[in-house]
Each structure stands twice: as C-alpha cells, then as structure tokens.
Design a protein around this motif. Structure first.
Motif, short mmCIF file in Angstrom:
data_model
loop_
_atom_site.label_atom_id
_atom_site.label_comp_id
_atom_site.label_asym_id
_atom_site.label_seq_id
_atom_site.Cartn_x
_atom_site.Cartn_y
_atom_site.Cartn_z
N SER A 222 0.83 -1.21 0.00
CA SER A 222 0.00 0.00 0.00
C SER A 222 0.86 1.26 0.00
O SER A 222 0.57 2.23 -0.71
N VAL A 223 1.93 1.23 0.76
CA VAL A 223 2.84 2.40 0.78
C VAL A 223 3.47 2.59 -0.58
O VAL A 223 3.54 3.72 -1.11
N ARG A 224 3.93 1.51 -1.19
CA ARG A 224 4.59 1.62 -2.49
C ARG A 224 3.61 2.04 -3.57
O ARG A 224 3.96 2.84 -4.47
N PHE A 225 2.38 1.55 -3.52
CA PHE A 225 1.38 1.91 -4.53
C PHE A 225 1.06 3.41 -4.45
O PHE A 225 0.92 4.07 -5.49
N CYS A 226 0.95 3.93 -3.27
CA CYS A 226 0.68 5.37 -3.12
C CYS A 226 1.88 6.20 -3.56
O CYS A 226 1.71 7.30 -4.12
N MET A 234 -5.11 8.85 -3.09
CA MET A 234 -5.51 7.81 -2.14
C MET A 234 -4.57 7.80 -0.94
O MET A 234 -3.39 8.14 -1.06
N THR A 235 -5.09 7.38 0.19
CA THR A 235 -4.26 7.22 1.38
C THR A 235 -3.81 5.77 1.49
O THR A 235 -4.38 4.86 0.87
N VAL A 236 -2.80 5.55 2.30
CA VAL A 236 -2.28 4.19 2.49
C VAL A 236 -3.34 3.31 3.14
O VAL A 236 -3.49 2.12 2.77
N ASP A 237 -4.12 3.87 4.06
CA ASP A 237 -5.15 3.06 4.74
C ASP A 237 -6.25 2.64 3.77
O ASP A 237 -6.73 1.50 3.83
N SER A 238 -6.65 3.55 2.87
CA SER A 238 -7.72 3.19 1.93
C SER A 238 -7.25 2.12 0.96
O SER A 238 -8.00 1.18 0.63
N VAL A 239 -6.01 2.20 0.49
CA VAL A 239 -5.47 1.17 -0.40
C VAL A 239 -5.36 -0.16 0.34
O VAL A 239 -5.67 -1.22 -0.21
#
Length: 327
Positions: A222-226, A234-239
């Motif tokens: 999620s961190v890398r995608f954001c 998008m936020t890391v939590d939403s991903v």
C-alpha cells in the motif's frame, strides 16, 4: 495459285528449320547437358541445407548464431566449435538473461570474470535454493555470487525467475528487511490496483493464511502503490482496505465451496463502508472505482495469481450465477 499463297504469308514468319545433320544426336546431347545441370542443382541444394561451418564465418557472425542457444546446447556446440562456444560474451548473455543481477557482476576484484564458471555456480545455487532456501542462499553468499546484504539479496531475487516462489516466501518470511527492498524495486505507476496486486504476488507469493505476514505484505504494498501513484489522492489506509476487499472478493468468486456469490452491489456497499471517504473525494467516484475493481476480478480472476491477459483470464475464471448462461 502458288503466287497467291506465297504473297499471303508475310516474310519473316516462316518457321526456322533445324540444320541438316543428325537431329537424334543433338537431342541426346541436350538431354545429357540437362541431367548434368540437374545434378549440380541437387548438389548445391544439399550443400545449402547443411549447417554451415561456423569456424569459416566471421567471429562476430558466428557468435551471433550461437547466442540463440541455451546453456545445454552451447556445451554441446563446444565439442565442435570449442573456441567459439566458450566465448565469454556468450556466457555473460546467458547469465544476465536468467539472473539479471548478481553481486559478482560488479566485483572488480575478480577480473577477468569467467562467466561460464559463474553460470555453473549460479545454476548449482538455484538448484540448492529450490531444495533448501537457507542452504541455497548460503551457497550464493559463500561463493561470492551475492553479497550478504539485504538490498543485494533483494535485487538478486527480484531479477530472476529460476527460484521457486514457495522457497522465496519461506526465506523472506523471516527477513522483513529484504521484503521492504523487494517491494521498493517494483513500479506500479499508472497500474490498476488489482493488476498491481497480481504483479506484486507474482514476485512475492501470497501465504495460505491471513496472518501477520500477509498484513505486513499489504502494508508495504500500500505504501509503495501510493508512492507510485500520488496523483490518485488515495491514502495508504484506503489502499490497504481495498486490497483486503479484493482478496476476499477473489476467494468468494473463485471458490467452488461458496454457493451464494457476492454481487457487484454488495461489494460496492461493503467496500464503501470499510473505506469511507478516504479513497476518493466523492461517493460517486467511490462507486465507480469499486465497480471497476469488481469487474476486474470477475473477468481476470484471483488477485493472488500471476498477471495474465484478459482473454486467458476469461477462459479460466469461474463465472458465477446466472451470467454463465450468456457466455
């Protein structure tokens, strides 16, 4: 009457008569010449069908021909063309094709580097790793093929497909430092979230249970995608929440034990409630996004599988409910 016939035939159109002599002998001679020329043609064709002697070709052209062989065929070719088949450039290409990166490639203390020996050691290490991951990685490190550094190990694993995924998962499951570098080496820019997950799990095999290891994997992803898609907002939590929703949806649609498949409306409602307003600016945008997520999993299959084309995915994907009647 004869004068009329003579004038009816224009001059120059009369057939030319063969010269007097022995016509039969002339015909025989022409047949003999024809047979000799046909034999020459057959001989020429046989010579053309034979594989050329590479030693008679320019070295650059011969090496370019041998470059299309794999390691086994190249070893067999060395029995005939030893000097050409043991060329260092050929074995360097084989090494970098199968193992894109290894620390020994940049080791200046071992010059000149004999890539044929490097290939044999890398192949031996891969076989050992696929049998015992810890022992195999220890072989790579002790032979100087890979440095004992998390970043170097991550680059080596990322650049090869010779290692069995289950063994890679067993090795990196207890090395979170290597997992972080493996995720950082992947690029998800302008990639749809389910496709990015498939690419992610093609490098790091998904575990069989939803334990702490899966949670850590999705956190890093999620961190890398954001980081790769900052324009999405998008936020890391939403991903992170959407990734879990996609995994649950994949299990629901692909499992034959689930009789009542999740509908598109149910997925949108459940995901919207879990994500809230963190994934996008408006609820309408959320609904469109969640609907596209559902369609992608429905058509292409489980997000934990490898990234496959849409045509193959449609053939292999389990089609739930009444929609199977329309295919």
């Amino acid at each position: 009457m004869g004068q009329a016939l003579t004038r009816a035939v224009p001059p120059g159109l009369l057939p030319v008569l063969p010269p007097l002599g022995h016509p039969q002998e002339h015909q025989d001679d022409s047949q003999i010449i024809h047979l000799d020329s046909q034999d020459d043609i057959n001989t020429l064709q046989e010579e053309q069908e034979k594989f050329p002697d590479l030693s008679k070709l320019p070295p650059e052209l011969a090496i370019n021909v041998l470059r299309h062989l794999n390691a086994t065929d190249l070893c067999l070719a060395s029995c005939v063309w030893q000097q050409l088949a043991t060329d260092n450039i050929l074995w360097q290409g084989l090494c970098r094709t199968q193992w894109q990166y290894a620390s020994i490639y940049n080791d200046t203390s071992k010059k000149p580097l004999l890539y044929r020996n490097v290939y044999l050691m890398l192949d031996e290490g891969s076989l050992t790793f696929n049998s015992d991951a810890s022992q195999g990685m220890n072989y790579f490190i002790t032979k100087g093929l890979v440095k004992n550094d998390p970043y170097e190990i991550a680059r080596f694993i990322h650049g090869t497909s010779s290692l069995v995924k289950s063994k890679v998962r067993q090795y990196v499951q207890g090395r979170q430092d290597i997992v972080e570098y493996l995720v950082s080496l992947q690029n998800y820019a302008n990639t749809f979230l389910p496709n990015a997950l498939r690419r992610f799990f093609s490098k790091l095999e998904a575990p069989n249970d939803r334990g702490s290891y899966l949670q850590r994997l999705l956190e890093h992803f999620s961190v890398r995608f954001c980081q790769c898609n900052p324009s999405l907002g998008m936020t890391v939590d939403s991903v992170y929440v959407m990734c879990f929703s996609l995994i649950l949806l994949s299990v629901d649609l692909s499992s034959p034990h689930v009789k009542n498949k999740m509908s598109k409306r149910e997925f949108i409602r459940n995901t919207r409630g879990a994500v809230g307003a963190e994934g996008a600016v408006r609820i309408a945008v959320d609904d469109d996004l969640f609907g596209c997520l559902y369609d992608n999993v429905f058509l292409r299959g489980h997000v934990a599988d490898q990234e496959i084309p849409l045509e193959k995915g449609c053939k292999q994907q389990f089609v739930p409910g009444y929609l199977a009647l329309f295919l």
